[in-house]
Each structure stands twice: as structure tokens, then as C-alpha cells.
Design a protein around this motif. Structure first.
Motif, mmCIF file in Angstrom:
data_model
loop_
_atom_site.group_PDB
_atom_site.id
_atom_site.type_symbol
_atom_site.label_atom_id
_atom_site.label_comp_id
_atom_site.label_asym_id
_atom_site.label_seq_id
_atom_site.Cartn_x
_atom_site.Cartn_y
_atom_site.Cartn_z
ATOM 1 N N GLU A 1 0.766 -1.154 0.079
ATOM 2 C CA GLU A 1 0.003 -0.062 0.182
ATOM 3 C C GLU A 1 0.802 1.178 -0.065
ATOM 4 O O GLU A 1 1.859 1.363 0.798
ATOM 5 C CB GLU A 1 -1.053 -0.084 1.257
ATOM 6 C CG GLU A 1 -1.815 -1.131 1.421
ATOM 7 C CD GLU A 1 -2.921 -1.113 2.421
ATOM 8 O OE1 GLU A 1 -3.550 0.139 2.644
ATOM 9 O OE2 GLU A 1 -3.180 -2.001 3.089
ATOM 10 N N THR A 2 0.707 2.147 -0.706
ATOM 11 C CA THR A 2 1.681 3.212 -0.982
ATOM 12 C C THR A 2 0.724 4.631 -0.803
ATOM 13 O O THR A 2 -0.323 4.867 -1.055
ATOM 14 C CB THR A 2 2.178 3.269 -2.404
ATOM 15 O OG1 THR A 2 1.349 3.430 -3.510
ATOM 16 C CG2 THR A 2 3.073 2.008 -2.605
ATOM 17 N N TRP A 3 1.828 5.505 -0.428
ATOM 18 C CA TRP A 3 1.213 6.897 0.298
ATOM 19 C C TRP A 3 2.162 8.019 -0.079
ATOM 20 O O TRP A 3 3.251 7.787 -0.235
ATOM 21 C CB TRP A 3 0.982 6.761 1.742
ATOM 22 C CG TRP A 3 0.206 5.887 2.339
ATOM 23 C CD1 TRP A 3 0.644 4.419 2.519
ATOM 24 C CD2 TRP A 3 -1.055 5.977 3.039
ATOM 25 N NE1 TRP A 3 -0.655 3.952 3.243
ATOM 26 C CE2 TRP A 3 -1.513 4.519 3.301
ATOM 27 C CE3 TRP A 3 -1.890 7.090 3.030
ATOM 28 C CZ2 TRP A 3 -2.470 4.485 3.920
ATOM 29 C CZ3 TRP A 3 -3.104 6.942 3.555
ATOM 30 C CH2 TRP A 3 -3.305 5.469 3.874
ATOM 31 N N VAL A 4 1.421 8.973 -0.544
ATOM 32 C CA VAL A 4 2.253 10.304 -0.754
ATOM 33 C C VAL A 4 1.509 11.254 0.582
ATOM 34 O O VAL A 4 0.431 11.470 0.478
ATOM 35 C CB VAL A 4 2.194 11.110 -2.105
ATOM 36 C CG1 VAL A 4 2.932 12.222 -1.932
ATOM 37 C CG2 VAL A 4 2.279 10.065 -3.068
ATOM 38 N N CYS A 5 2.168 11.609 1.473
ATOM 39 C CA CYS A 5 1.736 12.676 2.531
ATOM 40 C C CYS A 5 2.502 13.666 2.610
ATOM 41 O O CYS A 5 3.755 14.087 2.530
ATOM 42 C CB CYS A 5 2.182 11.783 3.887
ATOM 43 S SG CYS A 5 1.547 12.705 5.227
ATOM 44 N N PHE A 6 1.752 15.024 2.215
ATOM 45 C CA PHE A 6 2.341 16.294 2.154
ATOM 46 C C PHE A 6 1.947 16.980 3.591
ATOM 47 O O PHE A 6 0.877 16.885 4.111
ATOM 48 C CB PHE A 6 1.152 16.988 1.054
ATOM 49 C CG PHE A 6 1.505 16.829 -0.353
ATOM 50 C CD1 PHE A 6 2.742 17.121 -1.003
ATOM 51 C CD2 PHE A 6 0.581 15.755 -0.891
ATOM 52 C CE1 PHE A 6 3.044 16.808 -2.291
ATOM 53 C CE2 PHE A 6 0.897 15.608 -2.342
ATOM 54 C CZ PHE A 6 2.083 15.902 -3.045
ATOM 55 N N VAL A 7 3.157 17.304 4.197
ATOM 56 C CA VAL A 7 3.391 17.833 5.616
ATOM 57 C C VAL A 7 3.271 19.467 5.147
ATOM 58 O O VAL A 7 4.192 19.802 4.613
ATOM 59 C CB VAL A 7 4.351 17.376 6.269
ATOM 60 C CG1 VAL A 7 4.399 18.287 7.696
ATOM 61 C CG2 VAL A 7 4.382 15.872 6.548
ATOM 62 N N VAL A 8 2.152 19.945 5.492
ATOM 63 C CA VAL A 8 1.857 21.436 5.384
ATOM 64 C C VAL A 8 2.644 22.277 6.613
ATOM 65 O O VAL A 8 1.944 21.989 7.622
ATOM 66 C CB VAL A 8 0.595 21.914 4.975
ATOM 67 C CG1 VAL A 8 0.324 23.153 4.668
ATOM 68 C CG2 VAL A 8 -0.023 21.168 3.714
ATOM 69 N N GLN A 9 3.606 22.946 6.282
ATOM 70 C CA GLN A 9 4.346 23.498 7.378
ATOM 71 C C GLN A 9 3.892 24.780 7.877
ATOM 72 O O GLN A 9 4.408 25.757 8.172
ATOM 73 C CB GLN A 9 5.754 23.529 7.198
ATOM 74 C CG GLN A 9 6.375 22.245 7.037
ATOM 75 C CD GLN A 9 7.728 22.157 6.289
ATOM 76 O OE1 GLN A 9 7.800 21.861 5.238
ATOM 77 N NE2 GLN A 9 8.718 22.572 6.965
ATOM 78 N N LEU A 10 2.315 24.740 7.885
ATOM 79 C CA LEU A 10 1.828 26.172 8.620
ATOM 80 C C LEU A 10 0.229 25.665 8.592
ATOM 81 O O LEU A 10 -0.198 24.589 8.138
ATOM 82 C CB LEU A 10 1.896 27.113 7.385
ATOM 83 C CG LEU A 10 1.177 26.888 5.920
ATOM 84 C CD1 LEU A 10 -0.371 27.139 5.773
ATOM 85 C CD2 LEU A 10 1.808 27.226 4.821
#
Length: 226
Positions: free
Chosen positions: A165-174
């Protein structure tokens, strides 16, 4: 995650992508910038910035530039922070429940992904991306062309065939952020690859962070518009 000995300063200039000149306690000081991206919309003359003491006391630059004020927003711009806060979040059970293994920097075929996770007999590959580009509450990635990002999206899609199972996780630094979208104006190939990956079954999610001058913590989901 927390930083030690944080100080407020005023941004003056950025001679190159590794260093900046700031006004700290009334003196012009050279500091290390923990983000080699362009960040032109953030590092503007006289912007208020925050510095953390370097972990190595013998280093030439004594401080790292880690955050900047942009209007009412405080934006963490430490490029190493997203992986650190994601790992803390995963270890606390915030990402997926009942994880039995968390392994950073996992090599799969010809790519190195940020995390390999096990959840019983389920195997996950995760690529984490930090996001600092914001306009009227909309956040976008990337802020510059990223061939590495395109390659990783293709690698995650290929890994689906091997049972991951694959993921792209965008960590929004705000925070707050209305929604996240691919920055098609800057790098249309990234957006196209991300959309294909999502259609193939790669999970795409974004989360915002609670940002303080001396800390960063994942807080709430952000809608993703592909």
C-alpha cells in the motif's frame, strides 16, 4: 518536535541557498538556512524569522533559520522537519493504527522512500513532502521543478503490483490551509504523475501543522484537490 534556544531576528538577504544574513540582537549575523529551495515569497527583506541554535557548537554558523512570519502566518521552513514530525505522528498512532514496524529511508528497487511501515501483514511505503508555498490559504507543491518527485510517484505506483500500500503524505508546514493542489504552473509533470498515481491506487493525503517558533506538530487533515 522541538527546537532548542530559539531567537527572533530580522531577515536581510540570502547570498546563496545555504546561508542568510539576519539582524540578530542588533548585529548582522550569518546563519544557515535549513531549506535549499527558493522560498522567495517567504524570505523577503525585513521579514521576521526564527533561529534555532546549531546542534554542533563548533560549527561556523551558530544558528539555523527555521521559520518565518508571512503576514499572520508562521511558516516552518526547515526541510528536515516534515520527516521528523511524520515519524513522531506515526509512532503515536496518528497516521495508521497498530503499526508494528516503522523504518525510515527504505530502499525499494531503484528508489529510496522516506518510510516503510508494517501493520500486521500489510506493508506500506510512504513518501513525505514538506509544503511551504501558500497563496490566499491555498497551498501548492512543488515550489520548484522536482524530477525526484516525479520518479518517486512512478515508483510508488509500481510498488502497488508487489502488494504494497503506497502513500504520498504532504506535510503542510503552516496552519490553517484551505486545500492543497499540485503546482501545475511550476512543474506540470509532477501534477500529471500525481494524478496518475492516485488513479492507480496510491493514497494522497495532506496534513497541516501546529507551528510555534520552537516546535512543530502535525494537527489536522487538509483537503487535496487534484
Amino acid at each position: 518536535m522541538r527546537y532548542k534556544s530559539v531567537k527572533k531576528a530580522t531577515f536581510l538577504s540570502r547570498p546563496n541557498r545555504f546561508i542568510a544574513q539576519v539582524l540578530l540582537d542588533g548585529e548582522e549575523t550569518t546563519v544557515h538556512v535549513k531549506n535549499t529551495g527558493r522560498c522567495r515569497e517567504l524570505l523577503t527583506p525585513r521579514a521576521t524569522v526564527y533561529l534555532a541554535a546549531a546542534e554542533n557548537p563548533n560549527r561556523k554558523t551558530k544558528f539555523d533559520l527555521i521559520a518565518v512570519e508571512k503576514g499572520s502566518l508562521l511558516i516552518n521552513m526547515d526541510a528536515q522537519a516534515p520527516n521528523r514530525v511524520f515519524q513522531e505522528w506515526a509512532e503515536s498512532g496518528g497516521f495508521l493504527p497498530d503499526l508494528t514496524k516503522i523504518r525510515p529511508e527504505y530502499r525499494y528497487k531503484d528508489s529510496r522512500f522516506d518510510f516503510y511501515l508494517e501493520q500486521g501483514d500489510r506493508r506500506h511505503l510512504v513518501e513525505v513532502k514538506g509544503v511551504t508555498l501558500e497563496e490566499n490559504g491555498v497551498v501548492r507543491f512543488p515550489d520548484a521543478p522536482t524530477e525526484r518527485g516525479v520518479k518517486h510517484r512512478e515508483g510508488l505506483t509500481a510498488a502497488l503490483e508487489d502488494g504494497f500500500e503506497t502513500w504520498v503524505c504532504f506535510v503542510v508546514q503552516l496552519s490553517p490551509a484551505r486545500y492543497l493542489e499540485p503546482n501545475d504552473r511550476t512543474h506540470p509533470a509532477f501534477g500529471e504523475t500525481l494524478r496518475r498515481a492516485s488513479a492507480a491506487g496510491v493514497h494522497v493525503l495532506a496534513v497541516s501543522c501546529r507551528v510555534e517558533p520552537d516546535s512543530l506538530e502535525i494537527s489536522t487533515p487538509v483537503p487535496v484537490h487534484l
